[in-house]
Design an enzyme around this catalytic site. Structure first.
Site, mmCIF file in Angstrom:
data_model
loop_
_atom_site.group_PDB
_atom_site.id
_atom_site.type_symbol
_atom_site.label_atom_id
_atom_site.label_comp_id
_atom_site.label_asym_id
_atom_site.label_seq_id
_atom_site.Cartn_x
_atom_site.Cartn_y
_atom_site.Cartn_z
ATOM 1 N N CYS A 169 -9.851 -69.499 -104.489
ATOM 2 C CA CYS A 169 -9.883 -70.769 -103.768
ATOM 3 C C CYS A 169 -11.014 -70.816 -102.750
ATOM 4 O O CYS A 169 -11.138 -71.782 -102.007
ATOM 5 C CB CYS A 169 -8.544 -71.065 -103.110
ATOM 6 S SG CYS A 169 -8.037 -69.803 -101.946
ATOM 7 N N ASP A 175 -13.900 -65.694 -96.785
ATOM 8 C CA ASP A 175 -13.693 -64.574 -95.865
ATOM 9 C C ASP A 175 -14.052 -63.249 -96.516
ATOM 10 O O ASP A 175 -14.659 -62.387 -95.873
ATOM 11 C CB ASP A 175 -12.239 -64.546 -95.379
ATOM 12 C CG ASP A 175 -12.035 -65.510 -94.217
ATOM 13 O OD1 ASP A 175 -12.876 -65.506 -93.301
ATOM 14 O OD2 ASP A 175 -11.068 -66.281 -94.239
ATOM 15 N N HIS A 202 -16.185 -75.469 -91.678
ATOM 16 C CA HIS A 202 -15.424 -76.701 -91.878
ATOM 17 C C HIS A 202 -16.350 -77.916 -91.985
ATOM 18 O O HIS A 202 -16.059 -78.858 -92.696
ATOM 19 C CB HIS A 202 -14.357 -76.853 -90.793
ATOM 20 C CG HIS A 202 -13.220 -75.915 -91.026
ATOM 21 N ND1 HIS A 202 -12.713 -75.082 -90.072
ATOM 22 C CD2 HIS A 202 -12.543 -75.633 -92.156
ATOM 23 C CE1 HIS A 202 -11.761 -74.340 -90.601
ATOM 24 N NE2 HIS A 202 -11.636 -74.660 -91.861
ATOM 25 N N GLU A 225 -8.554 -61.638 -99.411
ATOM 26 C CA GLU A 225 -9.777 -62.052 -98.707
ATOM 27 C C GLU A 225 -10.235 -61.025 -97.678
ATOM 28 O O GLU A 225 -11.078 -61.320 -96.840
ATOM 29 C CB GLU A 225 -9.572 -63.420 -98.046
ATOM 30 C CG GLU A 225 -8.368 -63.530 -97.144
ATOM 31 C CD GLU A 225 -8.182 -64.916 -96.538
ATOM 32 O OE1 GLU A 225 -9.115 -65.731 -96.540
ATOM 33 O OE2 GLU A 225 -7.077 -65.172 -96.039
HETATM 34 C C1 PEP Z 1 -11.387 -68.235 -97.973
HETATM 35 O O1 PEP Z 1 -11.463 -67.467 -97.000
HETATM 36 O O2 PEP Z 1 -12.079 -68.102 -99.009
HETATM 37 C C2 PEP Z 1 -10.508 -69.413 -97.935
HETATM 38 C C3 PEP Z 1 -10.334 -70.151 -99.000
HETATM 39 O O3 PEP Z 1 -9.888 -69.726 -96.793
HETATM 40 P P1 PEP Z 1 -10.572 -70.391 -95.508
HETATM 41 O O4 PEP Z 1 -11.913 -70.916 -95.914
HETATM 42 O O5 PEP Z 1 -9.652 -71.463 -95.069
HETATM 43 O O6 PEP Z 1 -10.626 -69.248 -94.554
HETATM 44 MG MG MG Z 2 -9.924 -67.397 -95.480
#
Ligand code: PEP
Ligand code: MG
Length: 565
Positions: free
Chosen positions: A497, A450, A184, A426
């Protein structure tokens, strides 16, 4: 030079400000010269007094009571307390040790009574002790709203509440001790367009407060000692990056087309309805990932259905009929929400999280799904399920949505009747059964953050295994190709994403594999549009064919990097 992970492109040049959010510690040395130590303590006490006077005045002005802080000032300047500290210094202690010893003495004394008010004084002394130690150690608490221009923040980890407080204009760069490319901290710094180098072990110890510093957010390099030549080199690099930005700006308002004219969808990832403005400013054609867990964070209770409804509705309305994929609560793993009281697990990434948690906490899940359905009457919302590993999970979510639709029908509440329900792909399980999942999903979105971690069995936030964590590994690339092919065979759209969707080196492969939708950080929308405009399918197929013959990430990256210039 210190080397971390380059997490947000750009060059930051400025002076460091350290934010220390962990136990304050110091080497327990003996004082060489009592006079110097007394002067250090006196200077720290003066600084404490000035800072707390200012804070007290601000509290008064805001209608709060600044008297508590004035009480703290009186304690620090109390002749008895000071004489005790000087006595300890005279006995051979350094200022830090003397402050700690005397404060601990007062804390023990105050906390041993039953009187609540006297006990409270123990907490006051604890607070004073921490503050004075921080000042002595040069790691004093910083008012994020008042940072000077060209500040480079050095922190353990960047949190959403920090970013909410700081004046982004004044932050030239970010250096953290923790966090990988998809943490994050990384996502936040990219969304704020602040150059960032993450995962520099011991950064808070190795980097001095107030030091001149250069941060290269693409390589993760950090220089605290540099000469004119190096500075010049980085100023030139900075200039070149700004020029690239100018070229990219020309893609604003344009359609997203590959070199041979194939239309792609280019969406943005957001973490809150407050990010809507940056998605629109970034020229996103939709929202490919709304991370709803941020709505649940930094608070003490769950957001109500009404609060969630307002947030989802705001995004749906703001996007004016363009698609908005709302991901249901993705709690657990790296995303803790303390009041949900998730059990401590040996392996939180393999534990009770995301859709697993939601399906076992029906009330919470129904509340969220009902809020999403109600908001869907105001725009083009789709529901996205995180961390799917079984067909049955999708079937169960669909059944819950069906029940809520029935309930809304009975009450005459509007919603989007044909709302799409898709999944994040994922996990290795979802990848391997993508053909089966495609029969139950209206769309796929590949979560490479992930997926990479799970396929490579490498924690996405662990710097020690960062050398394994790469979407360019042959295993991950084969996974991505398989998922896109399964979606294509079933005739459903496939997006991505995860952070990899914005990586220019990966784009030729994604075009070749047939990805339909790219969802990226709002600040990356235009650069991805510009990059896609240069890519034609047949060239990309040739590149992909070459890549799939190679058996190591290093070779693949070397090859793809050579194509970039
Ligand atoms: C991912 O895991 O690629 C994703 C987009 O979700 P997050 O980063 O929120 O786990
Ligand atoms: Mg994820």
């Amino acid at each position: 030079m210190l080397k971390g992970i380059g997490a947000s492109v750009g060059i930051g040049i400025g002076k460091t400000v350290k934010l220390m959010e962990r136990p304050v510690s110091y080497a327990d040395a003996t004082a060489a010269d009592p006079k110097t130590e007394k002067d250090r303590f006196r200077a720290a006490a003066d600084r404490f007094t000035i800072k707390n006077e200012e804070r007290a005045e601000r509290m008064d002005a805001a209608g709060a009571d600044g008297e508590i802080l004035r009480g703290h000032i009186a304690m620090v300047n109390d002749p008895y307390m000071q004489s005790q500290i000087y006595e300890m210094i005279d006995s051979g202690m350094i200022a830090e040790k003397a402050v700690e010893t005397v404060c601990d003495m007062f804390i023990t004394m105050f906390s041993s009574t039953d009187d609540e008010l006297t006990c409270q004084r123990a907490a006051d002394v604890e607070d004073i002790k921490r503050q004075i130690l921080k000042i002595l150690l040069g790691i004093e608490e910083v008012d994020l709203k008042k940072l000077p221009a060209d500040t480079v923040l050095v922190v353990e980890e960047l949190t959403p509440s920090m970013t909410a407080e700081m004046d982004v204009q004044n932050i030239a760069g970010i250096v953290t001790e923790k966090g990988g490319f998809t943490s994050h901290s990384a996502i936040l710094s990219r969304s704020l367009k602040i150059p960032a180098a993450l995962s520099i072990e011991g950064a808070l110890e190795k980097i001095a407060d107030g030091a001149d510093i250069i941060v290269d957010g693409s390589t993760g390099e950090v220089y605290t000692e540099y000469d004119e030549n190096l500075l010049h080199r980085f100023l030139e690099k900075k200039k070149a990056l700004v020029k690239d930005e100018g070229i990219i700006e020309q893609f604003k308002g344009k359609e997203t087309l590959t070199a041979d004219g194939t239309k792609k969808q280019l969406f943005a990832n957001i973490g809150s309805h407050k990010d809507l403005a940056s998605a629109l400013a970034g020229d996103a054609e939709g929202i490919g990932l709304f991370r709803t867990e941020f709505l649940f964070m930094d608070r003490d209770t769950q957001p109500t259905e009404a609060e969630q409804f307002e947030a989802y509705k705001a995004v749906a309305v703001g996007m004016k009929g363009r698609e908005v994929m709302i991901r249901t609560l993705d709690v657990g793993g790296d995303k803790d929400i303390p009041y949900l009281k998730l059990k401590k697990e040996e392996n939180p990434f393999l534990g009770f999280r995301a859709v697993r948690y939601c399906l076992k906490n029906q009330e919470l899940y129904q509340t969220q799904l009902r809020a999403i359905l109600r908001a869907s009457a105001y725009g083009n919302i789709a529901i996205m399920i995180p961390l799917v590993t079984q067909v049955d999970e999708v079937v169960q979510v669909r059944a819950i949505v069906q029940d809520i639709k029935r309930e809304l029908d009975e009450k005459g509440i509007a919603y989007k009747k044909d709302i799409k329900i898709g999944i994040m792909v994922e996990t290795p399980a979802a990848c391997l059964i993508a053909d089966l999942l495609a029969q139950h999903s209206d769309f796929f979105s590949i979560g490479t953050n992930d997926l990479t971690g799970y396929i490579m069995a490498a924690d996405r936030g662990n710097a020690d295994v960062d050398y394994l964590y790469s979407a360019f590994d042959p295993a991950v690339l084969r996974g991505i190709r398989h998922i896109i092919a399964c979606a294509g065979n079933q005739g459903i759209p496939c997006g991505m994403c995860g952070e990899a969707a914005a990586d220019p080196k990966l784009l030729p492969l994604l075009v070749s594999f047939g990805l339909d939708e790219f969802s990226v950080n709002p600040t990356n929308v235009l650069s991805v549009r510009a990059a896609l405009s240069k890519l034609g399918k047949s060239d990309c197929d040739t590149i992909a064919e070459e890549v799939l013959k190679k058996d190591s990430r290093q070779e693949i990256l070397q090859y793809l990097t050579s194509l970039q210039t």
